[in-house]
Design a protein around this motif. Structure first.
Motif, short mmCIF file in Angstrom:
data_model
loop_
_atom_site.label_atom_id
_atom_site.label_comp_id
_atom_site.label_asym_id
_atom_site.label_seq_id
_atom_site.Cartn_x
_atom_site.Cartn_y
_atom_site.Cartn_z
N MET A 1 -46.30 102.16 2.99
CA MET A 1 -46.26 102.27 4.44
C MET A 1 -44.94 101.72 4.98
O MET A 1 -44.29 102.33 5.83
CB MET A 1 -47.44 101.52 5.07
N GLU A 2 -44.55 100.52 4.50
CA GLU A 2 -43.29 99.92 4.96
C GLU A 2 -42.10 100.79 4.60
O GLU A 2 -41.18 100.97 5.40
CB GLU A 2 -43.11 98.52 4.37
N ARG A 3 -42.13 101.36 3.41
CA ARG A 3 -41.02 102.21 2.97
C ARG A 3 -40.94 103.47 3.82
O ARG A 3 -39.85 103.91 4.20
CB ARG A 3 -41.20 102.57 1.49
N THR A 4 -42.09 104.08 4.14
CA THR A 4 -42.11 105.28 4.97
C THR A 4 -41.55 104.99 6.35
O THR A 4 -40.75 105.77 6.89
CB THR A 4 -43.55 105.80 5.09
N ALA A 78 -36.00 95.43 11.01
CA ALA A 78 -37.35 94.87 10.93
C ALA A 78 -38.14 95.46 9.78
O ALA A 78 -38.84 94.76 9.05
CB ALA A 78 -38.09 95.10 12.25
N ALA A 79 -38.01 96.79 9.60
CA ALA A 79 -38.74 97.46 8.51
C ALA A 79 -38.23 97.01 7.14
O ALA A 79 -39.02 96.84 6.21
CB ALA A 79 -38.61 98.97 8.64
N ALA A 80 -36.91 96.79 7.03
CA ALA A 80 -36.34 96.34 5.76
C ALA A 80 -36.83 94.94 5.41
O ALA A 80 -37.20 94.65 4.26
CB ALA A 80 -34.82 96.37 5.83
N VAL A 81 -36.84 94.05 6.41
CA VAL A 81 -37.32 92.68 6.17
C VAL A 81 -38.80 92.69 5.81
O VAL A 81 -39.26 91.99 4.90
CB VAL A 81 -37.08 91.81 7.41
N GLU A 82 -39.58 93.52 6.53
CA GLU A 82 -41.01 93.60 6.28
C GLU A 82 -41.28 94.12 4.87
O GLU A 82 -42.17 93.62 4.17
CB GLU A 82 -41.67 94.52 7.31
N PHE A 84 -39.26 93.87 2.25
CA PHE A 84 -38.85 92.84 1.30
C PHE A 84 -39.93 91.76 1.19
O PHE A 84 -40.33 91.36 0.09
CB PHE A 84 -37.53 92.22 1.73
N LEU A 85 -40.40 91.28 2.35
CA LEU A 85 -41.42 90.23 2.34
C LEU A 85 -42.74 90.75 1.77
O LEU A 85 -43.47 90.02 1.09
CB LEU A 85 -41.63 89.69 3.75
N GLY A 86 -43.05 92.04 2.06
CA GLY A 86 -44.27 92.62 1.53
C GLY A 86 -44.25 92.71 0.02
O GLY A 86 -45.26 92.43 -0.64
N ARG A 87 -43.09 93.09 -0.54
CA ARG A 87 -42.99 93.15 -2.00
C ARG A 87 -43.12 91.77 -2.61
O ARG A 87 -43.76 91.59 -3.65
CB ARG A 87 -41.64 93.77 -2.38
N ARG A 88 -42.52 90.80 -1.96
CA ARG A 88 -42.60 89.42 -2.48
C ARG A 88 -44.04 88.93 -2.45
O ARG A 88 -44.53 88.33 -3.41
CB ARG A 88 -41.71 88.51 -1.65
N GLU A 89 -44.73 89.20 -1.33
CA GLU A 89 -46.12 88.78 -1.20
C GLU A 89 -47.00 89.49 -2.22
O GLU A 89 -47.89 88.88 -2.83
CB GLU A 89 -46.63 89.05 0.21
N LYS A 90 -46.74 90.78 -2.44
CA LYS A 90 -47.50 91.55 -3.41
C LYS A 90 -47.28 91.00 -4.82
O LYS A 90 -48.22 90.92 -5.62
CB LYS A 90 -47.10 93.03 -3.35
N ARG A 91 -46.05 90.61 -5.12
CA ARG A 91 -45.75 90.05 -6.44
C ARG A 91 -46.47 88.72 -6.64
O ARG A 91 -47.03 88.45 -7.72
CB ARG A 91 -44.24 89.85 -6.60
N VAL A 92 -46.51 87.91 -5.59
CA VAL A 92 -47.20 86.62 -5.69
C VAL A 92 -48.70 86.84 -5.87
O VAL A 92 -49.35 86.17 -6.69
CB VAL A 92 -46.94 85.76 -4.43
#
Length: 271
Positions: A1-4, A78-82, A84-92
Motif C-alpha cells: 500500500m505504501e509503495r503504491t 511522507a510516503a517515502a518515510v512511511e 521506510f518505517l513500515g519496512r523497519r517495523e515489519k522486519r522487527v
C-alpha cells in the motif's frame, strides 16, 4: 500500500513538473533547462528568485504549480518515510515472530515432530527426504517442502504413545496459551492455525480417562486431529530449520545432531 501511494505521488509530481516545464517554455520563453529548473524550485517551494515569471500568464502558472505540485512533493516525502518505517517495523515484527516460533519448537514442537514422525508408516521415506544435515542448502529445503505438500501423513495410532503425548501437551498448557495470546502470531496464519490445532488436541486428550484403551471409533476421531497437526507442523518445522540455518548456524548444528530420525536425543559431538 505504501509503495503504491509513493508511485502515485511520484507519477503526479513528474506529470506536474513536465506540464510546468512546457508551460514556462511557452509563456515565458525560457529554455528547456531553465523551464525545468524553475518548475522544480517552484513545486518544492524553494524559490531562489534568480528566475521568476514576468508575464501574467506565467505568474498564474507558477501559482498553479505551487498549489498542485507542492502538496504532491511533500506527499512523496511522507510516503517515502512511511514506507521506510513500515519496512523497519515489519522486519522487527518478523524477528519477534521468528523468536516465538523458535520458542515453540524448543519447548514443544521438536518433541512433537519426533513423536509423530516415529508413528508414521512412511518414516523410511521421510528419513530419505527430510533427514536434515549441515550440507543442506536452500534447494534442499525447497525440494523437501514440495514433497510435504503431496505427502499422505499416514499416522499409525497404535504406534503413537497417546498418554505421553497428552502429558507433553498438558505440561506445556500454560506455555501454549501464552503463545496464542501473543498478538504477533496473528500475522502468521499458518503458525496460528498450527497452534490452534495443537491446543485442540490437548483438550481432546485431557478429556479422556484412559488413553491406553480407547475404542476404534475414538482412535479414528483422534487420528483426524493428529493428522491435522502433523500436516502443518512438518512444514513449519522445515521453515524453522531453514531460518536458523541462515541466521543461527550454531543452533542449526544442534538441531542436526538431534534430528527426529535418530534413536535418541543425544547432542554429543562425536568424531
Amino acid at each position: 500500500m505504501e509503495r503504491t501511494r509513493l508511485y502515485i505521488f511520484a507519477a503526479v509530481f513528474f506529470g506536474v513538473a513536465l506540464a510546468g516545464t512546457l508551460g514556462f517554455m511557452h509563456v515565458e520563453g525560457l529554455g528547456a533547462l531553465d523551464a525545468l529548473y524553475f518548475s522544480v524550485v517552484t513545486i518544492t517551494t524553494v524559490g531562489y528568485g534568480d528566475i521568476h515569471p514576468v508575464t501574467a500568464t506565467g505568474k498564474l502558472l507558477a501559482m498553479a504549480l505551487i498549489l498542485s505540485g507542492g502538496g504532491t512533493f511533500f506527499g512523496i516525502l511522507a510516503a517515502a518515510v512511511e514506507m521506510f518505517l513500515g519496512r523497519r517495523e515489519k522486519r522487527v515484527r518478523g524477528q519477534k515472530l521468528d523468536m516465538i516460533i523458535g520458542l515453540f519448537f524448543s519447548q514443544v514442537g521438536s518433541t512433537l515432530v519426533r513423536r509423530l514422525i516415529r508413528a508414521d508408516a512412511g518414516v523410511a521415506f521421510l528419513k530419505e527426504n527430510l533427514d536434515v544435515s549441515l550440507r543442506w542448502d536452500k534447494e534442499n529445503f525447497r525440494k523437501a517442502q514440495a514433497i510435504l505438500r503431496d505427502y499422505a501423513y499416514d499416522v499409525d495410532m497404535a504406534a503413537l504413545d497417546l498418554p505421553a503425548l497428552g502429558k507433553l501437551l498438558s505440561d506445556n498448557s500454560e506455555f501454549l496459551v501464552r503463545l496464542l495470546e501473543n498478538p504477533n502470531i496473528l500475522e502468521h496464519e499458518a503458525f496460528t492455525s498450527l497452534l490452534q490445532a495443537v491446543f485442540h488436541l490437548k483438550e481432546e486428550l485431557a478429556h479422556r480417562r484412559d488413553l491406553e484403551h480407547l475404542p476404534r471409533a475414538d482412535l479414528e476421531h483422534l487420528r483426524v486431529d493428529v493428522r491435522r497437526i502433523y500436516s502443518q507442523i512438518l512444514i513449519q518445522w522445515l521453515h524453522y530449520l531453514d531460518h536458523i540455518k541462515e541466521n543461527f548456524p550454531y543452533f542449526f548444528s544442534f538441531q542436526c545432531r538431534v534430528t527426529p530420525f535418530l534413536a535418541g536425543e543425544d547432542a554429543t559431538v562425536r568424531e
